[in-house]
Design an enzyme around this catalytic site. Structure first.
Site, mmCIF file in Angstrom:
data_model
loop_
_atom_site.group_PDB
_atom_site.id
_atom_site.type_symbol
_atom_site.label_atom_id
_atom_site.label_comp_id
_atom_site.label_asym_id
_atom_site.label_seq_id
_atom_site.Cartn_x
_atom_site.Cartn_y
_atom_site.Cartn_z
ATOM 1 N N ARG A 36 0.797 -1.214 0.000
ATOM 2 C CA ARG A 36 0.000 0.000 0.000
ATOM 3 C C ARG A 36 0.834 1.270 0.000
ATOM 4 O O ARG A 36 0.653 2.129 -0.853
ATOM 5 C CB ARG A 36 -0.926 0.019 1.220
ATOM 6 C CG ARG A 36 -1.924 1.174 1.176
ATOM 7 C CD ARG A 36 -2.756 1.248 2.442
ATOM 8 N NE ARG A 36 -3.414 -0.017 2.750
ATOM 9 C CZ ARG A 36 -4.080 -0.243 3.878
ATOM 10 N NH1 ARG A 36 -4.154 0.706 4.800
ATOM 11 N NH2 ARG A 36 -4.662 -1.402 4.098
ATOM 12 N N HIS A 82 -7.845 -4.932 -7.900
ATOM 13 C CA HIS A 82 -7.676 -4.149 -6.658
ATOM 14 C C HIS A 82 -9.007 -4.082 -5.914
ATOM 15 O O HIS A 82 -9.786 -3.144 -6.100
ATOM 16 C CB HIS A 82 -7.191 -2.741 -7.026
ATOM 17 C CG HIS A 82 -6.579 -1.995 -5.876
ATOM 18 N ND1 HIS A 82 -5.379 -2.351 -5.298
ATOM 19 C CD2 HIS A 82 -6.993 -0.897 -5.209
ATOM 20 C CE1 HIS A 82 -5.084 -1.505 -4.335
ATOM 21 N NE2 HIS A 82 -6.049 -0.605 -4.255
ATOM 22 N N TYR A 126 -18.152 11.439 -15.254
ATOM 23 C CA TYR A 126 -18.056 12.593 -16.145
ATOM 24 C C TYR A 126 -16.721 12.675 -16.883
ATOM 25 O O TYR A 126 -16.615 13.390 -17.877
ATOM 26 C CB TYR A 126 -18.247 13.900 -15.362
ATOM 27 C CG TYR A 126 -19.602 14.024 -14.719
ATOM 28 C CD1 TYR A 126 -20.766 13.974 -15.477
ATOM 29 C CD2 TYR A 126 -19.725 14.195 -13.348
ATOM 30 C CE1 TYR A 126 -22.012 14.079 -14.883
ATOM 31 C CE2 TYR A 126 -20.963 14.307 -12.736
ATOM 32 C CZ TYR A 126 -22.107 14.253 -13.509
ATOM 33 O OH TYR A 126 -23.333 14.358 -12.924
#
Length: 743
Positions: A36, A82, A126
């Site tokens: 991570r 993931h 968008y």
């Protein structure tokens, strides 16, 4: 129903709580560190970024192809590789597309992906995205067995453990992350300089840190700016992997004509949000913490243009910027902590040389694997070509076997000594290929492959040839993304920091005469010009003038409070005289029970007599009365029920004190100690009451006061009242004011 004691314990395992927690926390810590927070030294990526790029490659989002919705990309990353939040994945992808965060963006975004003001990207539904050429370079060779793959989280697909990385992305784009017990923070660098350093390491593996830093002089931030860190500090940071870089905004003075000018900031430090910087500058103007700054305007469009207006044309631009560097993010410190995963497993704080060496070793491993993969492909093709050549030489017989035999494959293998692969290739050949089956073409392709294979064998056998190939690849990367490519030139400059000296207030403010007025209720204002207009001024009902002081805008005003604290106000920051002014308690942390007992002008080198109502006092230098904060500075320590009574400038060699009992005492100034803070010594002894007033004067000139009629009276014969300090004194002479004050 069974009792609790009868529950089977065959599957129960007991262990100490400390061990159980320790093992589980260690597992969590390792997961955070490796999967991570820390980037891999080889490709400079964390797992989430690597998976985003790989998923986009699988979607065939090439730099020259079309865009796809970000929601689709984030969904594929989450579903295939993931299994975490889609918001986190989209935020990570959006950052890869932000040219103000990434020196070499890896995602080409279409739509609102955020801006340098700190605005967030638009929702994933968008925006659209595709890979950039830099990202494609990081993944070049994935189809050629360049790196190892591992199963994804559910075992249905495979993902790369690391990317081939054609350039040192760790340093080129930087990285930051917080793990358990460790963190990393690496600034972005210029790729052209990094390639130059890699080529030096290839040529001279024992190259010194000094030689590398000569080629990589410092970070190259996407937002530009100016590095003012000393070269010795930069060298030490790169040698140890820990340090910090001072980064300043880039600015210039713009001449407006007629002596007027303004400062224009065109580049701000890395990771500073422009909107918050503007807010901070506006706050500095409002609080008058930087009095020389009059106004700030944001005239930015696609580029950055922040206009700073000085309060007066006499202000020195360097001094003004020096004050702003101290008080806002026009100067920042970027910490360097090159804590990375070596070989994807071991976290280590690396030097610049170690990071570059890890990248080069990875490139060599990638080269060897790709070369070996190509050799295997050539061998497979040569085997097929040999079969084709045999088929061409015996084409009629081959066709006859295929037409007449029920099982042509074993017959072909037996008659022409073909391998299984060769026979299968001949049988799978389309009829239309027969017209292209010419011996010359087959022999030409075979010979070319043999030459290529020989070259690959030489490459695999010679480390020198391998490093030469790597240097050639780096040169190609340099040509594509180096200083001659669009956006490849260095953006962050270098300069000497210089010492930002303590700027005197006089240098930043236009000097003008003012009259400072403080009312009895604690309201303050500054009238323009030197005048004594107390009688003509308007006050609130029940209020009137208490102190009036002739000053200049460059002065500092000292206020002595009854609790023994001294406060400092800048005359330039005082409200104008048009209205009633402002309450002092809004400018100072003055307790409700305290009141102002004296107002003075600060003059360096002067000394003051400070005394309490108990009759204790001492001499204090003016510099000791200056306060740096709103809370003021405690100078006079007071006992229970006492208050600060007197603070007067020392002028002379003798002290005169008078008590509330109208007894006057005169003694030499030398009997008073000079202190910075304290209770002081006893000035006069009282049986009842306390100190009323104190002053200093020259004994030769006599003691002056104003009688009840307002006339100035001077007493030169003071033998009757001259005595030792801390004695009771004698009754004041006839005509001494009834309020027991010297005036």
């Amino acid at each position: 129903m069974s009792e609790p004691n009868d529950i089977p314990t065959a599957n129960t395992h007991s262990e100490p709580l400390s061990r159980a927690i320790g093992e589980r926390y260690l597992t969590y810590a390792l997961s955070t560190i490796m999967h991570r927070a820390l980037p891999d030294a080889r490709d400079g990526l964390k797992p989430v970024h690597r998976r985003i790029l790989f998923a986009m490659r699988e979607l065939k989002l090439t730099p020259t192809g079309g865009f796809r919705k970000s929601a689709k990309i984030a969904g594929d990353v989450m579903g295939n590789y993931h299994p975490h939040g889609d918001v986190a994945i989209y935020d990570a992808m959006a950052r890869l597309a932000q040219d103000f965060n990434m020196r070499y963006p890896l995602v080409d975004g279409q739509g609102n992906f955020g801006n340098i003001d700190g605005d967030n990207p638009a929702a994933a539904r968008y925006t659209e995205a595709r890979l950039t050429a830099a990202a494609e370079a990081l993944m070049e060779g994935l189809a050629e067995n360049a790196v190892d793959f591992r199963p994804n989280y559910d075992g249905t697909l495979e993902e790369p453990i690391v990317l081939p990385a054609a350039f040192p992305n760790l340093l080129a784009n930087g990285a930051s992350g917080i793990a358990v017990g460790m963190a990393t923070n690496i600034p972005p660098h210029n790729l052209d300089e990094l390639v130059e350093a890699c080529l030096l390491l290839i040529k001279t593996p024992e190259a010194s840190d000094e030689a590398l830093v000569a080629l990589v002089p410092g970070p190259d931030f996407p937002t530009g700016g100016v590095l003012v860190e000393p070269r010795e500090s930069i060298l030490e940071a790169y040698r140890t992997g820990r340090g910090a870089f001072r980064l300043r905004a880039r600015w210039a003075v713009e001449d407006l004509g007629r002596g007027q000018w303004q400062i224009v900031v065109t580049e701000i430090p890395f990771q500073v949000q422009k909107s918050k910087l503007i807010e901070r500058l506006a706050e500095l103007i409002q609080t008058k913490k930087v009095p020389a700054l009059a106004d700030v305007r944001d005239e930015s469009a696609d580029d950055i243009r922040i206009v700073l207006e000085p309060r007066a044309r006499t202000v020195d631009p360097e001094m003004l910027m020096g004050m702003l560097y101290r008080n806002c993010d026009l100067e920042t410190r970027f910490s360097l902590n090159m804590n990375v995963l070596i070989d994807g497993r071991v976290p280590k704080v690396c030097s610049l040389k170690e990071v570059l060496r890890a990248f080069l070793d990875h490139r060599r491993a990638v080269l060897l694997r790709r070369s070996q993969h190509r050799v295997e492909k050539i061998d497979a093709r040569l085997e097929v070509l040999e079969g084709y050549i045999i088929a061409y030489l015996n084409l009629d017989r081959v066709i006859a076997i295929i037409r007449h035999e029920d099982e042509p494959k074993p017959v072909l293998m037996a008659e022409f000594e073909l391998s299984d692969v060769q026979a299968e290739a001949i049988l799978n050949m389309r009829l239309r290929s027969l017209r292209r089956l010419e011996e010359m073409e087959l022999l030409r392709e075979r010979d070319a492959l043999m030459v290529e294979r020989a070259g690959l064998d030489d490459l695999l056998a010679s480390p020198a040839a391998q490093w030469k190939a790597i240097a050639r690849q780096l040169a190609e990367v340099r040509k594509a993304f180096g200083k001659t490519a669009p956006g490849g030139a260095r953006r962050t400059g270098f300069a000497e920091a210089g010492e930002v000296a303590e700027v005197p207030i006089e240098a930043m403010i236009e000097r003008e005469p003012i009259t400072v007025i403080v009312s009895k209720m604690g309201w303050v204002r500054a009238m323009k010009g030197h005048q004594m207009p107390a009688t003509a001024l308007k006050f609130k009902d029940g209020d009137e003038a208490r102190f009036t002081l002739l000053a200049e805008t460059t002065d500092r005003i000292l206020l002595a409070a009854s609790n023994g604290r001294f406060f400092t106000l800048l005359a330039a920051n005082l409200p104008g005289g048009r209205g009633m002014g402002e309450p002092l308690r809004l400018m100072l942390d003055l307790p409700n029970e305290a009141e102002i007992v004296e107002m003075l002008l600060f003059r360096p080198g002067e000394k003051y007599l400070a005394a309490s109502s108990e009759g204790d006092g001492f001499v204090v230098a003016a510099e000791e009365l200056l306060a740096q904060t709103r809370a003021g500075k405690q100078v006079l320590n007071l006992g229970a029920g006492a208050r600060a009574q007197v603070c007067r400038k020392v002028a002379g060699d003798t002290v005169a004190v008078v008590g509330e009992n109208r007894k006057l005492l005169v003694f030499p100034l030398t009997e008073l100690p000079e202190m910075a803070r304290g209770k002081g010594v006893r000035l006069q002894k009282f049986k009842d009451g306390g100190l009323s007033d104190a002053t200093t004067f020259r004994l030769a000139d006599g003691l002056m006061w104003k009688d009840p009629a307002g006339r100035t009276r001077t007493e030169t014969d003071l033998a009757e009242w001259l005595a030792k300090r801390a004695t009771a004194g004698r009754m004041a002479p006839r005509g001494f004011p009834r309020d027991n004050r010297f005036g």
